[in-house]
Design a protein around this motif. Structure first.
Motif, PDB file in Angstrom:
ATOM      1  N   GLU A  65       0.815  -1.220   0.000  1.00 32.93           N
ATOM      2  CA  GLU A  65       0.000   0.000   0.000  1.00 32.93           C
ATOM      3  C   GLU A  65       0.848   1.270   0.000  1.00 32.93           C
ATOM      4  O   GLU A  65       0.395   2.321  -0.465  1.00 32.93           O
ATOM      5  CB  GLU A  65      -0.931   0.006   1.217  1.00 32.93           C
ATOM      6  N   THR A  68       1.178   2.487  -3.534  1.00 30.11           N
ATOM      7  CA  THR A  68      -0.032   2.704  -4.327  1.00 30.11           C
ATOM      8  C   THR A  68      -0.875   3.857  -3.796  1.00 30.11           C
ATOM      9  O   THR A  68      -1.989   4.074  -4.276  1.00 30.11           O
ATOM     10  CB  THR A  68      -0.897   1.421  -4.349  1.00 30.11           C
ATOM     11  N   GLY A  69      -0.358   4.598  -2.811  1.00 28.93           N
ATOM     12  CA  GLY A  69      -1.120   5.687  -2.220  1.00 28.93           C
ATOM     13  C   GLY A  69      -1.325   6.836  -3.189  1.00 28.93           C
ATOM     14  O   GLY A  69      -0.628   6.978  -4.205  1.00 28.93           O
ATOM     15  N   THR A  70      -2.295   7.689  -2.876  1.00 30.42           N
ATOM     16  CA  THR A  70      -2.612   8.838  -3.714  1.00 30.42           C
ATOM     17  C   THR A  70      -2.350  10.126  -2.960  1.00 30.42           C
ATOM     18  O   THR A  70      -2.111  10.127  -1.754  1.00 30.42           O
ATOM     19  CB  THR A  70      -4.081   8.784  -4.163  1.00 30.42           C
ATOM     20  N   GLY A  71      -2.393  11.234  -3.668  1.00 30.52           N
ATOM     21  CA  GLY A  71      -2.192  12.526  -3.043  1.00 30.52           C
ATOM     22  C   GLY A  71      -0.737  12.784  -2.708  1.00 30.52           C
ATOM     23  O   GLY A  71       0.167  12.013  -3.069  1.00 30.52           O
ATOM     24  N   GLY A  74       0.901  10.029  -0.481  1.00 30.44           N
ATOM     25  CA  GLY A  74       1.181   8.836  -1.267  1.00 30.44           C
ATOM     26  C   GLY A  74       2.370   9.020  -2.186  1.00 30.44           C
ATOM     27  O   GLY A  74       3.203   8.123  -2.330  1.00 30.44           O
ATOM     28  N   ALA A  75       2.473  10.213  -2.785  1.00 30.66           N
ATOM     29  CA  ALA A  75       3.590  10.490  -3.690  1.00 30.66           C
ATOM     30  C   ALA A  75       4.917  10.515  -2.941  1.00 30.66           C
ATOM     31  O   ALA A  75       5.927   9.991  -3.421  1.00 30.66           O
ATOM     32  CB  ALA A  75       3.358  11.820  -4.406  1.00 30.66           C
ATOM     33  N   ARG A  78       5.803   6.910  -1.905  1.00 29.90           N
ATOM     34  CA  ARG A  78       6.211   6.125  -3.070  1.00 29.90           C
ATOM     35  C   ARG A  78       7.611   6.532  -3.524  1.00 29.90           C
ATOM     36  O   ARG A  78       8.451   5.670  -3.823  1.00 29.90           O
ATOM     37  CB  ARG A  78       5.196   6.320  -4.196  1.00 29.90           C
TER      38      ARG A  78
END
Length: 252
Positions: A65, A68-71, A74-75, A78
């Motif tokens: 996870e 695969t995070g967003t926002g 998440g960036a 990652r």
């Protein structure tokens, strides 16, 4: 290269300036060779503060996870984990857990410092939950030392009524399990080793120990809407059956 850029240029200096994390017992982490850093897990920021406390590179078996995070969060996660060469793992099945253990063993045989959260998930309520035996399996198969680590977060008052968190990272003395050489795969030995590791983490962190897996508690909370305390009350054995509800230290 990107790992060191993030640690010493892009992220590390800013985090240290804002939060001023304190580290204790860094001398217990070997200057060279493989080692396991077994830590409690109470905040999503643990993966930032613990590595920043050391000069050596720390590699984590990171849950998928994180990739695969967003926002913005998440960036950042990652970019950090990818750039640092962290390994995403799928924790959804027994076979995936075995693959993760084999991956960790291979990293240790390469001489890396491997960061592990034996609880397998973030604490549902700040207490220390039962450790999974994967950490013991890795230690027994490779013979590397296990350094218990405790992360603690204390609110501190700032001017104009604002608050920040004071971060304290404690590294305990290395645990040597060479006396169990050749016993990897023995479930009783692996459980005993895991409990000894959790006992040391509990001693360092001062957390209350709960003899239930954190993931089991979270799953029940999601299914029933109950609080962590209510779920633990249903799942944890009565005091007479669970002793003092603390993992046993084999050194004692």
């Amino acid at each position: 290269m990107f790992y060191w850029f993030l640690k010493f240029v892009a992220i590390g200096p800013v985090v240290k300036l804002v939060f001023r994390p304190r580290a204790e017992g860094r001398e217990h982490v070997p200057a060279g060779g493989a080692a396991i850093l077994a830590s409690n897990h109470i905040s999503a920021a643990d993966w930032i503060f613990m590595p920043l406390s050391l000069r050596r590179r720390v590699t984590f078996l990171a849950k998928r996870e994180y990739f695969t995070g967003t926002g913005l969060k998440g960036a950042l996660q990652r970019a950090f984990f990818t750039g640092a060469g962290q390994v995403p793992i799928d924790r959804s099945s027994a076979s995936a857990a075995e693959d993760a253990i084999r991956t960790g063993i291979e990293m240790l045989r390469q001489g890396r410092v491997l960061g592990i959260y034996p609880e397998g998930t973030r604490s549902p309520d700040g207490r220390l939950f039962r450790g999974k035996v994967g950490v013991a399996r890795m230690a027994l198969e490779t013979g590397v030392p296990v350094i218990p680590v405790a992360m603690t977060y204390t609110p501190r008052r700032m001017p104009f009524g604002r608050r920040l968190v004071r971060v304290h990272v404690r590294f305990g003395e290395p645990l040597d399990f060479s006396r169990y050489e050749g016993l990897a795969g023995d479930r009783f030995v692996e459980r005993s080793v895991t409990d000894e590791i959790m006992y040391e983490i509990m001693t360092l962190s001062g957390q209350e120990y709960v003899d239930v897996y954190g993931a089991t508690v979270k799953k029940s909370m999601e299914a029933t809407g109950a609080s962590a305390s209510d779920v633990v009350g249903r799942l944890q054995p009565p005091a007479g059956e669970a002793g003092d509800r603390a993992p046993r230290s084999l050194a004692g």
